[in-house]
Scaffold this motif. Structure first.
Motif, PDB file in Angstrom:
ATOM      1  N   ALA A  48      82.089  40.420  13.693  1.00  9.28           N
ATOM      2  CA  ALA A  48      83.010  39.570  14.442  1.00  9.28           C
ATOM      3  C   ALA A  48      84.116  40.393  15.094  1.00  9.28           C
ATOM      4  O   ALA A  48      84.468  40.166  16.259  1.00  9.28           O
ATOM      5  CB  ALA A  48      83.621  38.518  13.510  1.00  9.28           C
ATOM      6  N   THR A  51      82.612  42.399  17.947  1.00 12.29           N
ATOM      7  CA  THR A  51      82.281  41.503  19.057  1.00 12.29           C
ATOM      8  C   THR A  51      83.530  41.032  19.783  1.00 12.29           C
ATOM      9  O   THR A  51      83.563  40.976  21.025  1.00 12.29           O
ATOM     10  CB  THR A  51      81.488  40.289  18.541  1.00 12.29           C
ATOM     11  OG1 THR A  51      80.320  40.734  17.847  1.00 12.29           O
ATOM     12  CG2 THR A  51      81.076  39.378  19.677  1.00 12.29           C
ATOM     13  N   VAL A  70      76.934  36.065  21.271  1.00 10.98           N
ATOM     14  CA  VAL A  70      77.620  34.849  20.816  1.00 10.98           C
ATOM     15  C   VAL A  70      76.930  33.604  21.359  1.00 10.98           C
ATOM     16  O   VAL A  70      76.749  32.609  20.650  1.00 10.98           O
ATOM     17  CB  VAL A  70      79.101  34.884  21.249  1.00 10.98           C
ATOM     18  CG1 VAL A  70      79.780  33.545  20.944  1.00 10.98           C
ATOM     19  CG2 VAL A  70      79.844  36.010  20.538  1.00 10.98           C
ATOM     20  N   GLY A 111      79.118  36.382  12.242  1.00 11.34           N
ATOM     21  CA  GLY A 111      79.691  37.300  13.214  1.00 11.34           C
ATOM     22  C   GLY A 111      79.980  36.631  14.540  1.00 11.34           C
ATOM     23  O   GLY A 111      81.025  36.877  15.158  1.00 11.34           O
ATOM     24  N   ALA A 114      82.863  33.771  13.894  1.00 13.83           N
ATOM     25  CA  ALA A 114      84.148  34.361  13.516  1.00 13.83           C
ATOM     26  C   ALA A 114      84.719  35.226  14.630  1.00 13.83           C
ATOM     27  O   ALA A 114      85.935  35.429  14.691  1.00 13.83           O
ATOM     28  CB  ALA A 114      83.994  35.178  12.234  1.00 13.83           C
ATOM     29  N   SER A 115      83.861  35.747  15.512  1.00  8.26           N
ATOM     30  CA  SER A 115      84.366  36.582  16.603  1.00  8.26           C
ATOM     31  C   SER A 115      85.291  35.796  17.515  1.00  8.26           C
ATOM     32  O   SER A 115      86.277  36.335  18.039  1.00  8.26           O
ATOM     33  CB  SER A 115      83.193  37.153  17.414  1.00  8.26           C
ATOM     34  OG  SER A 115      82.528  36.136  18.131  1.00  8.26           O
TER      35      SER A 115
END
Length: 231
Positions: A48, A51, A70, A111, A114-115
């Protein structure tokens, strides 16, 4: 007449099943559910952060790769992603064991989601913080590590905590790719006792207790960060 033909089980029968199934389900939670949650959340946070930094960078290829990643993860169901990794990849001669497959699937999912949380937290920090860092001859990495991220962490604690709690519940999907976590244990026991409602309700209760405890920890963490900032 039909009602009279129904044979109700002795309450002790249900109690015995609930008691005998409790330990196997707790072991499933201790050995698989919680480790799977912790491992995937840790790996997911690293993904995350990378990214998020890629999306806010000035390097276009990095932005495109991050946005594509994403978009793919957020635009497809988690269950489908797990099935592709565990059941789909063997068709091209890539076989992954159940637990590593679950780690990969959940980590990629965390990931991506949360990014966006981390990216928003970083962008919420005033640009003056960056300018102040550059004014004292700090480079990008130093400003990010020493000034921006510590502030962004405080902003992102509540939504990331919610992501962690949701992940605990989502790990039940790992039972569908043969990971013997807590819900898989409940399924196995229910298949032999035929007490599906009892055992699934017991599993739901355990999930609720775990998430309730995590919610209390989340509140305390938020309180500590608020006190830290106020001082």
């Amino acid at each position: 007449m039909y009602l009279n033909s129904i044979q109700l089980q002795d309450p002790n029968h249900y109690m015995q099943i609930a008691q005998s199934s409790l330990l196997p389900m707790l072991k499933g939670a201790l050995y698989y559910t919680l480790p799977l949650t912790l491992i995937t959340f840790s790996i997911g946070l690293i993904l995350a952060l990378l990214t998020a930094l890629a999306k806010i960078s000035s390097i276009k290829p990095l932005q495109w790769i991050a946005r594509f990643y994403v978009s793919i993860i957020r635009g497809t169901p988690l269950l489908v992603q797990l099935y592709i990794i565990f059941y789909g990849l063997p068709s091209i001669h890539i076989t992954i064991n159940p637990f590593p497959a679950a780690v990969i699937g959940f980590s990629l999912n965390v990931g991506a989601y949360a990014s966006e949380i981390i990216r928003a937290a970083i962008l919420s920090i005033p640009k003056g913080q960056w300018e102040a860092g550059y004014s004292i001859n700090m480079n990008y990495s130093q400003i990010l590590r020493r000034i921006i991220l510590p502030q962004a962490v405080r902003v992102s604690i509540p939504p990331l905590s919610n992501t962690f709690i949701s992940l605990v519940k989502d790990t039940s999907l790992a039972s569908l790719i043969l990971v013997t976590e807590m819900f898989r244990k409940a399924q196995e026991i229910a298949a032999t006792t035929y007490e599906f409602l009892l055992l699934y309700s017991e599993a739901a209760l355990i999930y609720w207790i775990i998430c309730f405890i995590l919610s209390i920890i989340q509140q305390k963490l938020e309180g500590r960060f608020d006190k830290y900032v106020s001082h």
